[in-house]
Each structure stands twice: as C-alpha cells, then as structure tokens.
Design a protein around this motif. Structure first.
Motif, PDB file in Angstrom:
ATOM      1  N   HIS A 146      -5.086  10.223  -1.637  1.00 38.08           N
ATOM      2  CA  HIS A 146      -4.584   8.937  -2.128  1.00 38.08           C
ATOM      3  C   HIS A 146      -3.151   9.117  -2.617  1.00 38.08           C
ATOM      4  N   TYR A 206      -7.789  -5.997 -11.017  1.00 34.07           N
ATOM      5  CA  TYR A 206      -6.412  -5.785 -10.570  1.00 34.07           C
ATOM      6  C   TYR A 206      -5.647  -7.105 -10.569  1.00 34.07           C
ATOM      7  N   ARG A 252      -4.853  -7.932 -14.103  1.00 33.12           N
ATOM      8  CA  ARG A 252      -3.792  -7.051 -14.628  1.00 33.12           C
ATOM      9  C   ARG A 252      -2.442  -7.515 -14.111  1.00 33.12           C
ATOM     10  N   LEU A 276      -5.757   2.492 -17.223  1.00 35.36           N
ATOM     11  CA  LEU A 276      -6.181   1.467 -16.262  1.00 35.36           C
ATOM     12  C   LEU A 276      -5.846   1.892 -14.827  1.00 35.36           C
ATOM     13  N   ILE A 277      -4.703   2.538 -14.639  1.00 32.96           N
ATOM     14  CA  ILE A 277      -4.343   3.034 -13.302  1.00 32.96           C
ATOM     15  C   ILE A 277      -5.335   4.135 -12.896  1.00 32.96           C
ATOM     16  N   SER A 310      -8.671   2.619 -12.017  1.00 29.37           N
ATOM     17  CA  SER A 310      -8.577   1.809 -10.797  1.00 29.37           C
ATOM     18  C   SER A 310      -8.577   2.706  -9.559  1.00 29.37           C
ATOM     19  N   ILE A 311      -7.727   3.724  -9.571  1.00 27.83           N
ATOM     20  CA  ILE A 311      -7.624   4.593  -8.393  1.00 27.83           C
ATOM     21  C   ILE A 311      -8.912   5.400  -8.215  1.00 27.83           C
ATOM     22  N   LYS A 370     -12.311   3.750  -7.013  1.00 31.05           N
ATOM     23  CA  LYS A 370     -12.382   3.473  -5.566  1.00 31.05           C
ATOM     24  C   LYS A 370     -12.647   4.760  -4.779  1.00 31.05           C
ATOM     25  N   PHE A 376       5.826   4.219  -8.927  1.00 24.58           N
ATOM     26  CA  PHE A 376       5.128   3.657 -10.085  1.00 24.58           C
ATOM     27  C   PHE A 376       5.511   4.403 -11.351  1.00 24.58           C
TER      28      PHE A 376
HETATM   29  N1  URA Z   1      -3.100   1.756  -7.249  1.00 21.58           N
HETATM   30  C1  URA Z   1      -4.336   1.277  -7.563  1.00 21.58           C
HETATM   31  O1  URA Z   1      -5.229   1.245  -6.740  1.00 21.58           O
HETATM   32  N2  URA Z   1      -4.535   0.837  -8.822  1.00 21.58           N
HETATM   33  C2  URA Z   1      -3.588   0.854  -9.767  1.00 21.58           C
HETATM   34  O2  URA Z   1      -3.836   0.458 -10.875  1.00 21.58           O
HETATM   35  C3  URA Z   1      -2.317   1.348  -9.418  1.00 21.58           C
HETATM   36  C4  URA Z   1      -2.100   1.795  -8.133  1.00 21.58           C
END
Ligand code: URA
Length: 435
Positions: free
Chosen positions: A82, A165, A168, A179-180, A183-184, A187, A207
């Motif tokens: 990723h 997302y 946010r 939170l990042i 989130s990553i 998944k 980022f």
């Molecule tokens: N990529 C994501 O999937 N989520 C985030 O919060 C930032 C980057």
C-alpha cells in the motif's frame, strides 16, 4: 451505551475502552449514530489522539464492520503493498503481476485519487472494458486462479471506512495519525494477508510533509499490522519529484506496461523490484534482500509478469485488442504540447506538488470525491533531477483536452522546474526501512 458521554470522555482527553470503540463503530455503520455525533467524535480524536490500544480497537472494529476475505488454504502467501500516495506513483500496476509470478497471491484492493494524488483505480479506468468493481467471491476466485487482482473496495468490505472517510473529508479531520492508521490498516487487514509492505511517502507532494512525520506514521502502522498478525514492513520514500516520467491516468498505465517490458524508467523499476524483494524476504521466500532483488529482476526479465498482466486484464473484462491498439498511440488526448527548457544547466528541482496541481487542473485528478476525471490527459517525458538541459531540451509534454488549456499550463510547468549550473547530489529513492 451513552454515546454522548463517550464523545465527552474523548473531548476531555480520556481513554476509550475497546468495547466502547467497537460499539461506536458498529452503531455508526448501522446508521444508529448520526453523522453530527460521529463528526464530533472525529474532531475529539483529531485533537486528543488515540493511544495504541485505542487505535488497535478502532482498526479492528472498522475491519469487522464488513466482510473479511476468506481464502482457501494454499501454499502461496497472501501479500499486498500500500502506498500513501504521490504523483506518478504507478508501482502497484506492474507489482501485482510480478508478485503473482513470484508465487504469491495478491488481493490488491485499491482506491481512487483525491486532491493531487492519483489513485490506482482511476488509472485502471483508462483500460477499455476493465472492471474494478468485483464481488468478494469473484476477488477470491480470481486470486486463486491467476494469482492477482487489482480492484476497488466493495460495499460489503470495511463499510465503516467508506462512511468515515467521507465524514473526515467534510469535517477537516483527514490528517490525523490514528485515523489514517486505522483507515489504511482496516482495509488491508480485511484482505487477510500474510505480509504487507507499506510505502509511506514524504515530501512536498505527500500526505506526510516530513521524513520524521512519515517515520512516525510508518512505525505506528508496522507495529499495529504485526500486532494483528500480519508481517508488516514500511519503506519511507521521497515524494518531492514524481515517480517515473509520466503522470496522468492512461499515461501511467502505458509507463507501467513499459516497465513490465523492461523499458520503464529506472526509479519506477527500482521501486517495483525493491517492493517485490522486501515481500520475498518478509515471507521467508528469499534469504536476503540482494538475493530477493535478483530473483525479482530475473522474473521481470523473463516476460512472465507482462503476460500475467494481460491475463489479469482479460479476467477483469478488458478488451485486450483495444488495449494493445491504444498502447501504440503516441497520445489519446486531443492536444500534445512539448514544453522546452529555454535554459542551459542541470535540472535541480522538478516540483511534484506544482506538477500535481497542474495535473489536477488538466482534469487528471479530483477536487472533490464527486468530480469526474479525464483519464487521457497528463504529462509525459518529464525531465528528472540531475539531467542536463539545453534550451531546446524537453521539460515535459502536456497531453490536454484542448490547445488553449495546454498553452495556459506552460508558464506553470516552467515554474515547477529549477535549472542550475551545479548538478544536484542524488538522493536515494528509499530513504529508510521501518521493520
Ligand atoms: N489513505 C486511506 O486509505 N485513508 C486515509 O486516511 C489516508 C490515506
């Protein structure tokens, strides 16, 4: 459970228990916590942060908000990579078929771009007929059969992240480390992986603006991934300059295919080979990085990953004849304009942020999640730092929807490049490895 009191606890800097976080996410996903309450919770998290246990609980609650892919037992390890996103970053495209040819299963569930960063799914949309929306059953079947898939997140996978997302984005709480992280990783954990490689980018178009911030994010994600049973490693890579010489959706697919054919730019090739090599070492398939690099290079040079790419495209509905015809065209945009340097000297800067903004304004990227994009526009033949320029040398070519739009970008393109008499010292592509 009193959800308002949980928001107040976080707002005052308190700690939430794992069962409270799980309940909050479960109820929000089911539509029983309104957006305004979740936005308040996100803002509290944004300012107060989450500790390690809270971040783990949030990640697992998000993963479990939907379906986790269950693959049949198989000797081929499940792996993925990723990237936190950048300009011209098309590494995933050649990497997935390469990994499949190296004996891995690769359920690569990718996203769309937002702001100036490109998204893998937007790039794939430029391939005639290619389908990115697959059911979990189809994802599993394709991975088992050919070894790789690159597709989007279905509604049944990690629905909490899709809802969160969007919220946010609308509440200004995207740039929050926990939170990042959640989130990553939620998944990636829903892919049920054995090993995960993270490419955490830092620099003017990333980022994370600084290497220190990227390191902090990488350390958090690596620790959390491992805690959840996935062998996780991160590369910190610079994003001051675009990856490769092409940026823009179709142009990046073209460059990815060139890479599979042994003709890609050296920085892209290095990132692809090194990513594969790390996963070989992480899974114990190679004893050392140098041995793994050689194995990945040999595999790429064999031509098998190029054939695997076509196999993946066909499995996902692409019209291969139309795709190969499209590959032969110099451009599929209405206009191509070459921008010349006008100066003598070395390229000492090729500003990825400025180029990203130009790409977005050409229509290659999105301003909001709802914006539509033009997959055929972009930049190619991008000059790279350290290259010698004569006044007639090409800085890049603009592929645009009309001549006036292309012309309007020339001044901005020139401002993105700095040309100096001294050759800049080269910077390593991979700055650091976080294990
Ligand atoms: N990529 C994501 O999937 N989520 C985030 O919060 C930032 C980057």
């Amino acid at each position: 459970m009193n959800f308002l009191s949980l928001i107040e606890t976080k707002r005052e800097g308190g700690t939430l228990a794992s069962n409270q976080i799980h309940a909050f996410i479960r109820e929000f996903t089911a539509g029983r916590i309104p957006d305004y309450q979740m936005a308040a919770m996100l803002m509290a998290i944004y300012f107060r942060g989450l500790d390690t246990a809270e971040t783990t609980a949030l990640t697992l609650a998000m993963r479990d908000s939907g379906r986790v892919l269950q693959f049949p037992r198989d000797s081929r390890p499940l792996v993925d990579k990723h990237s936190t996103g950048g300009i011209g970053d098309k590494v995933s495209l050649p990497l997935a078929p390469l990994l499949a040819c190296l004996g891995f299963r690769v359920p690569m569930i990718s996203g769309r771009g937002l702001g100036i960063t490109g998204g893998t799914l937007d790039k794939l949309d430029s391939i005639p007929g290619f389908q990115t929306l697959l059911s979990p059953g189809k994802i599993i079947a394709q991975v088992q059969r050919i070894g790789c898939v690159i597709c989007g997140q279905t509604d049944t996978m990690v629905p909490a992240d899709q809802k969160l997302y969007a919220l946010r984005d609308a509440s200004g709480t995207v740039p929050s480390m926990p939170l990042i992280t959640a989130s990553i990783l939620s998944k990636k954990l829903a892919e049920n992986l054995d090993a995960l490689l993270l490419d955490v980018k830092f620099g003017c178009a990333a980022f994370m603006p600084t290497r220190a911030a990227a390191r902090q994010l990488a350390k958090r994600m690596v620790a959390l991934g491992r805690e959840c049973g996935v062998n996780t490693r991160a590369l910190l890579t610079g994003m001051d300059t675009p990856v490769g010489r092409s940026a823009g959706n179709w142009l990046e697919v073209k460059e990815a295919v060139a890479c599979l054919e042994g003709a890609g730019p050296t920085d892209l090739l290095e990132l692809v080979i090194d990513s594969a090599a790390h996963l070989l070492v992480q899974t114990g398939a190679s004893p050392s990085l140098p041995a793994a690099r050689q194995r990945a290079k040999d595999c790429l040079n064999s031509g098998a990953p190029r054939r695997k790419w076509d196999e993946m495209l066909a499995a996902q509905g692409a019209d291969l004849k139309a795709f190969h015809r499209k590959l032969t065209l110099d451009s599929t945009a209405t206009t191509v304009l070459e921008v010349r340097s006008g100066k003598t000297g070395y390229i000492s800067k090729c500003d990825a942020r400025l180029l990203g903004e130009i790409l977005r304004d050409l229509g290659a990227g999105r301003l909001t999640k709802e914006s539509s994009i033009h997959v055929e526009v972009g930049l190619d033949c991008i000059a790279k730092p350290g290259e010698w320029m004569k006044p007639s040398s090409t800085l890049c070519r603009i592929h645009a929807t009309d001549a006036a739009q292309a012309k309007a970008m020339v001044r901005r393109i020139k401002a993105a490049f700095k040309i100096t008499p001294q050759r800049p010292s080269p910077t390593p592509l991979i700055a650091e490895i976080v294990r």
